[in-house]
Design a protein around this motif. Structure first.
Motif, mmCIF file in Angstrom:
data_model
loop_
_atom_site.group_PDB
_atom_site.id
_atom_site.type_symbol
_atom_site.label_atom_id
_atom_site.label_comp_id
_atom_site.label_asym_id
_atom_site.label_seq_id
_atom_site.Cartn_x
_atom_site.Cartn_y
_atom_site.Cartn_z
ATOM 1 N N GLU A 233 -27.421 45.370 26.036
ATOM 2 C CA GLU A 233 -28.381 45.952 26.969
ATOM 3 C C GLU A 233 -28.131 45.467 28.391
ATOM 4 O O GLU A 233 -28.324 46.208 29.357
ATOM 5 N N THR A 234 -27.657 44.234 28.533
ATOM 6 C CA THR A 234 -27.307 43.735 29.868
ATOM 7 C C THR A 234 -26.143 44.533 30.441
ATOM 8 O O THR A 234 -26.139 44.886 31.631
ATOM 9 N N VAL A 235 -25.154 44.829 29.595
ATOM 10 C CA VAL A 235 -24.028 45.657 30.036
ATOM 11 C C VAL A 235 -24.530 47.033 30.460
ATOM 12 O O VAL A 235 -24.165 47.544 31.536
ATOM 13 N N ALA A 236 -25.378 47.647 29.636
ATOM 14 C CA ALA A 236 -25.885 48.988 29.937
ATOM 15 C C ALA A 236 -26.682 48.991 31.239
ATOM 16 O O ALA A 236 -26.540 49.892 32.069
ATOM 17 N N ALA A 237 -27.526 47.974 31.426
ATOM 18 C CA ALA A 237 -28.336 47.914 32.644
ATOM 19 C C ALA A 237 -27.466 47.717 33.882
ATOM 20 O O ALA A 237 -27.712 48.306 34.944
ATOM 21 N N THR A 238 -26.439 46.881 33.761
ATOM 22 C CA THR A 238 -25.522 46.661 34.889
ATOM 23 C C THR A 238 -24.812 47.950 35.272
ATOM 24 O O THR A 238 -24.683 48.280 36.457
ATOM 25 N N LEU A 239 -24.365 48.715 34.270
ATOM 26 C CA LEU A 239 -23.680 49.970 34.553
ATOM 27 C C LEU A 239 -24.623 50.998 35.155
ATOM 28 O O LEU A 239 -24.238 51.751 36.058
ATOM 29 N N ARG A 240 -25.865 51.038 34.682
ATOM 30 C CA ARG A 240 -26.842 51.974 35.279
ATOM 31 C C ARG A 240 -27.065 51.641 36.745
ATOM 32 O O ARG A 240 -27.123 52.542 37.600
ATOM 33 N N ARG A 241 -27.182 50.356 37.044
ATOM 34 C CA ARG A 241 -27.405 49.942 38.425
ATOM 35 C C ARG A 241 -26.197 50.291 39.299
ATOM 36 O O ARG A 241 -26.345 50.765 40.435
ATOM 37 N N LEU A 242 -24.999 50.075 38.771
ATOM 38 C CA LEU A 242 -23.797 50.394 39.539
ATOM 39 C C LEU A 242 -23.693 51.890 39.805
ATOM 40 O O LEU A 242 -23.357 52.320 40.919
ATOM 41 N N ARG A 243 -23.965 52.703 38.804
ATOM 42 C CA ARG A 243 -23.838 54.149 38.967
ATOM 43 C C ARG A 243 -24.889 54.712 39.916
ATOM 44 O O ARG A 243 -24.672 55.756 40.527
ATOM 45 N N ALA A 244 -26.030 54.025 40.031
ATOM 46 C CA ALA A 244 -27.086 54.490 40.932
ATOM 47 C C ALA A 244 -26.890 53.984 42.358
ATOM 48 O O ALA A 244 -27.559 54.459 43.282
ATOM 49 N N ASP A 245 -25.983 53.051 42.547
ATOM 50 C CA ASP A 245 -25.749 52.458 43.862
ATOM 51 C C ASP A 245 -25.007 53.451 44.758
ATOM 52 O O ASP A 245 -23.974 53.992 44.359
ATOM 53 N N PRO A 246 -25.505 53.709 45.984
ATOM 54 C CA PRO A 246 -24.791 54.627 46.891
ATOM 55 C C PRO A 246 -23.354 54.196 47.166
ATOM 56 O O PRO A 246 -22.498 55.022 47.476
ATOM 57 N N GLY A 247 -23.076 52.911 47.042
ATOM 58 C CA GLY A 247 -21.725 52.426 47.312
ATOM 59 C C GLY A 247 -20.690 52.897 46.316
ATOM 60 O O GLY A 247 -19.487 52.800 46.577
ATOM 61 N N THR A 248 -21.117 53.410 45.150
ATOM 62 C CA THR A 248 -20.169 53.880 44.141
ATOM 63 C C THR A 248 -20.182 55.401 44.004
ATOM 64 O O THR A 248 -19.658 55.937 43.027
ATOM 65 N N ASP A 249 -20.759 56.083 44.996
ATOM 66 C CA ASP A 249 -20.856 57.551 44.915
ATOM 67 C C ASP A 249 -19.492 58.226 44.770
ATOM 68 O O ASP A 249 -19.378 59.275 44.135
ATOM 69 N N GLY A 250 -18.467 57.656 45.374
ATOM 70 C CA GLY A 250 -17.161 58.315 45.388
ATOM 71 C C GLY A 250 -16.259 57.981 44.223
ATOM 72 O O GLY A 250 -15.077 58.348 44.242
ATOM 73 N N VAL A 251 -16.784 57.298 43.189
ATOM 74 C CA VAL A 251 -15.934 56.923 42.068
ATOM 75 C C VAL A 251 -16.593 57.294 40.741
ATOM 76 O O VAL A 251 -17.801 57.511 40.664
#
Length: 274
Positions: A233-251
């Protein structure tokens, strides 16, 4: 493969191993247990293996059989996979090899105990193609219509301002592409840093050119992370946060796992950032 602790017997009783070989069996070596399979020498000679593994279909069959055994045994005992074509002529040589490697193997077991591997790849979206338009000449006015009959343009000389405007457009496109590329690289590093923060160890693997396979994206990160088994669940939450971050919009972030920790079974050293 070799395992420590647990009981691999249930997996060995229900997993076939390589086609044409005998049943899987356990070979105790001190505190360790090797999982072995007797195979026909002619079918697994150096020359025969070279031919088989050069055939993509045969290679896939061998790799799938190998992984099936590793995954099945890992459900019952801590396991270290050995390379796909690890062959010994007799049980005595297996025992000798494991005894020679025993301190290193125990160090690896201590490292991976209770942990699994997650694979993460980061891709940059394909950059838009730049239009190939050149500057207009004096023979064509800014309105895009041909020059009036009877005029005498100076052939080969750009109309006032058009050459400079074209070069400015080209420079602007180049700057925009560089900014997108740099932003994608920063995003890949952001993903890596976040996952390292929840990992016991991490490895940067070689990135692949996926374009020959028809994928227009560019792979920026190919990494493996060794993470405690109970932190899904920690992995899943970290990935959700990364995907929602504007800094990763282009990847694009792709995740596989959890797996048996293949990437961390070959060494007991620290992180490999190569």
């Amino acid at each position: 493969m070799v395992c420590r602790g647990g009981d691999p017997a249930p997996a060995l009783a229900t997993t076939p191993g390589h086609h044409g070989g005998g049943p899987l069996r356990a070979l105790p070596v001190g505190a360790l247990t090797a999982v072995v399979q007797d195979v026909p020498a002619a079918a697994f000679s150096e020359e025969a293996l070279r031919k088989r593994l050069s055939d993509p279909g045969e290679l896939e069959l061998c790799a799938r059989a190998h992984h099936t055994v590793v995954a099945a045994v890992a459900d019952h005992a801590s396991a270290i996979p050995f390379p796909l074509t690890t062959l010994y002529r007799e049980d005595g040589r297996v025992r000798a090899a494991l005894r020679a490697k025993e301190p290193r193997l125990h160090a690896v077991f201590d490292r991976i105990a209770g942990r699994v591997e997650w694979g993460v790849k980061v891709y940059a979206a394909p950059l838009p193609a730049a239009p190939e338009t050149g500057p207009r000449t004096a023979a064509t006015r800014d309105t895009g219509t041909p020059a009036e009959a009877g005029t005498a343009p100076d052939r080969g000389t750009p109309a006032p301002g058009t050459g400079r405007a074209y070069l400015a457009r080209v420079r602007g496109r180049h700057r925009a592409r560089e900014e997108r590329q740099n932003a994608a690289l920063r995003a890949a590093e952001q993903v890596d840093a976040a996952l390292r923060g929840i990992s016991a160890a991490a490895r940067r693997l070689r990135v692949h050119d996926v374009r020959p396979a028809g994928d227009p994206r560019t792979q920026l990160l190919n990494a493996a992370y060794l993470i405690d088994r109970d932190r899904d669940e920690t992995v899943a939450a970290t990935l959700r946060r990364l995907r929602a971050d504007p800094g990763t919009d282009g990847v694009h972030i792709e995740v596989t796992g959890p797996w048996v920790p293949y990437s961390f079974a070959a060494t007991g050293d620290g992180d490999d950032d190569g």
